[in-house]
Write an enzyme that holds these catalytic residues in place. Sequence first.
Site, PDB file in Angstrom:
ATOM      1  N   VAL A   1      20.397  -8.924  -6.890  1.00 34.22           N
ATOM      2  CA  VAL A   1      21.666  -9.340  -7.487  1.00 34.22           C
ATOM      3  C   VAL A   1      22.619  -8.166  -7.236  1.00 34.22           C
ATOM      4  O   VAL A   1      22.451  -7.088  -7.813  1.00 34.22           O
ATOM      5  CB  VAL A   1      21.521  -9.628  -9.001  1.00 34.22           C
ATOM      6  CG1 VAL A   1      22.894  -9.857  -9.633  1.00 34.22           C
ATOM      7  CG2 VAL A   1      20.624 -10.839  -9.216  1.00 34.22           C
ATOM      8  N   PRO A   2      23.596  -8.368  -6.334  1.00 36.71           N
ATOM      9  CA  PRO A   2      24.272  -7.220  -5.715  1.00 36.71           C
ATOM     10  C   PRO A   2      25.338  -6.549  -6.582  1.00 36.71           C
ATOM     11  O   PRO A   2      26.525  -6.587  -6.263  1.00 36.71           O
ATOM     12  CB  PRO A   2      24.894  -7.843  -4.456  1.00 36.71           C
ATOM     13  CG  PRO A   2      25.139  -9.264  -4.833  1.00 36.71           C
ATOM     14  CD  PRO A   2      24.046  -9.657  -5.767  1.00 36.71           C
ATOM     15  N   CYS A   3      24.914  -5.862  -7.610  1.00 31.82           N
ATOM     16  CA  CYS A   3      25.873  -5.121  -8.425  1.00 31.82           C
ATOM     17  C   CYS A   3      26.432  -3.931  -7.652  1.00 31.82           C
ATOM     18  O   CYS A   3      27.450  -3.360  -8.041  1.00 31.82           O
ATOM     19  CB  CYS A   3      25.245  -4.674  -9.744  1.00 31.82           C
ATOM     20  SG  CYS A   3      23.823  -3.596  -9.544  1.00 31.82           S
ATOM     21  N   HIS A   4      25.760  -3.564  -6.555  1.00 29.63           N
ATOM     22  CA  HIS A   4      26.296  -2.453  -5.750  1.00 29.63           C
ATOM     23  C   HIS A   4      27.595  -2.842  -5.050  1.00 29.63           C
ATOM     24  O   HIS A   4      28.280  -1.993  -4.513  1.00 29.63           O
ATOM     25  CB  HIS A   4      25.256  -1.999  -4.717  1.00 29.63           C
ATOM     26  CG  HIS A   4      24.812  -3.086  -3.775  1.00 29.63           C
ATOM     27  ND1 HIS A   4      23.798  -3.972  -4.079  1.00 29.63           N
ATOM     28  CD2 HIS A   4      25.266  -3.445  -2.550  1.00 29.63           C
ATOM     29  CE1 HIS A   4      23.630  -4.813  -3.074  1.00 29.63           C
ATOM     30  NE2 HIS A   4      24.510  -4.528  -2.137  1.00 29.63           N
ATOM     31  N   ARG A   5      27.929  -4.138  -5.056  1.00 35.12           N
ATOM     32  CA  ARG A   5      29.178  -4.573  -4.402  1.00 35.12           C
ATOM     33  C   ARG A   5      30.373  -4.513  -5.348  1.00 35.12           C
ATOM     34  O   ARG A   5      31.442  -5.042  -5.037  1.00 35.12           O
ATOM     35  CB  ARG A   5      29.001  -5.994  -3.845  1.00 35.12           C
ATOM     36  CG  ARG A   5      28.012  -6.033  -2.674  1.00 35.12           C
ATOM     37  CD  ARG A   5      27.751  -7.435  -2.155  1.00 35.12           C
ATOM     38  NE  ARG A   5      26.554  -7.435  -1.294  1.00 35.12           N
ATOM     39  CZ  ARG A   5      25.757  -8.480  -1.118  1.00 35.12           C
ATOM     40  NH1 ARG A   5      26.033  -9.627  -1.718  1.00 35.12           N
ATOM     41  NH2 ARG A   5      24.694  -8.380  -0.355  1.00 35.12           N
TER      42      ARG A   5
END
Lengths: 166, 216
Positions: free
Chosen positions: B183-187
Amino acid sequence: MDMKQPFEKLVVLYGATVLRVCRAVVGPAEAEDVWQETFVAALRAYPELPADANIEAWLVTIAHRKSLDTVRAVRRRAVPVSELPERPSDHGLPEADGEVDPIWLRVARLPDKQRQVLAYRYLADLPFNDIAAIVGGSPAAARRAASDGIKSLRATAVAAAEGESA
Amino acid sequence: MNTSPQPLGSSTGLGPVDLVISPELVKIEPGVLSRLHAGLAERASREGVLDVAYRVVETPVGKLLLAATERGLVRVAYEREGHEAVLAVLAERLSPRILEAPSRLAEAARQVEEYFSGRRRAFDLPIDLSLSAGFRRTVLQHLSEIAYGHTESYAEVARAVGNPRAVRAVGTACATNPLPVVVPCHRVLRTDGSLGGYIGGLDAKSSLLRLEAVAA
């Protein structure tokens, strides 16, 4: 607070001890099946185990029950009798298998209760109170069974050593 | 065999212990326990008594713990979070029936490996969001819509989930994302384009962004 550790930890911490106990009680040939049965049953029941329970004693208790099941099954296969006499087990050892260390044969020839008590005392390091709760009878009786077992193992070890040096 | 008769002869010495703890009764051949462990995980899984399965995979951002319930991937954890501590929390919050069971995570491990090698742009895995609730969960669900190689600001995410003033809460939701990488919280970045925070550390965050910038 209920701080139950992940079951994985139990396998890592006690897997070896439970295997040693199983090997001593049912013999190397059946030990791995009993180990498997023990840990599957423990995993199933784990959520209900009180958080402060003695985990090692609990696992050995399960292993003890699973060993009895296995020993009964092995004897049923071997000799079709309806009653289970208290006698040395056949231990699931393949006969005339040169691979088996003599210590296993000596342990196998002990009466069931002595073999169990020795395993739980010296391989699992449980106190006689816990052992009595597992095998039945009093702690004093468990202590006596252990000392009889030791005596008998010692005698056969001496006999074997003398046989070797003769 | 070394059954030295010396302690055996004495009736008062410690004969019993060293006799019973004969090396042959104690030794376990190498590989036996791991074989038994694998068999246990297999059988527990088959019999439906394995509630949380996990494995650890090597990646360019360090060892990642992947944990799954029967519903799907439930936790991805960086090494710096402490895998032991993460498993202890899973035991408490989900179930203590936890085993390392690599085969249950074969597909997740494959997709993670593909992602880090630049061959995968989206994860196609069943996800279990049960570690996240309420607003945080809403934020996580939105994060999965931010496309590979793109970024949004915390403020944009707040607007997208219909609560433009909850910028700080969006930050918290990202910081407590139980499924980083997948779940791309790095984006999600600060409005000024700076990194903000990341559960895997800022180095990991910029590694992922760089990977996606190159592969996109």
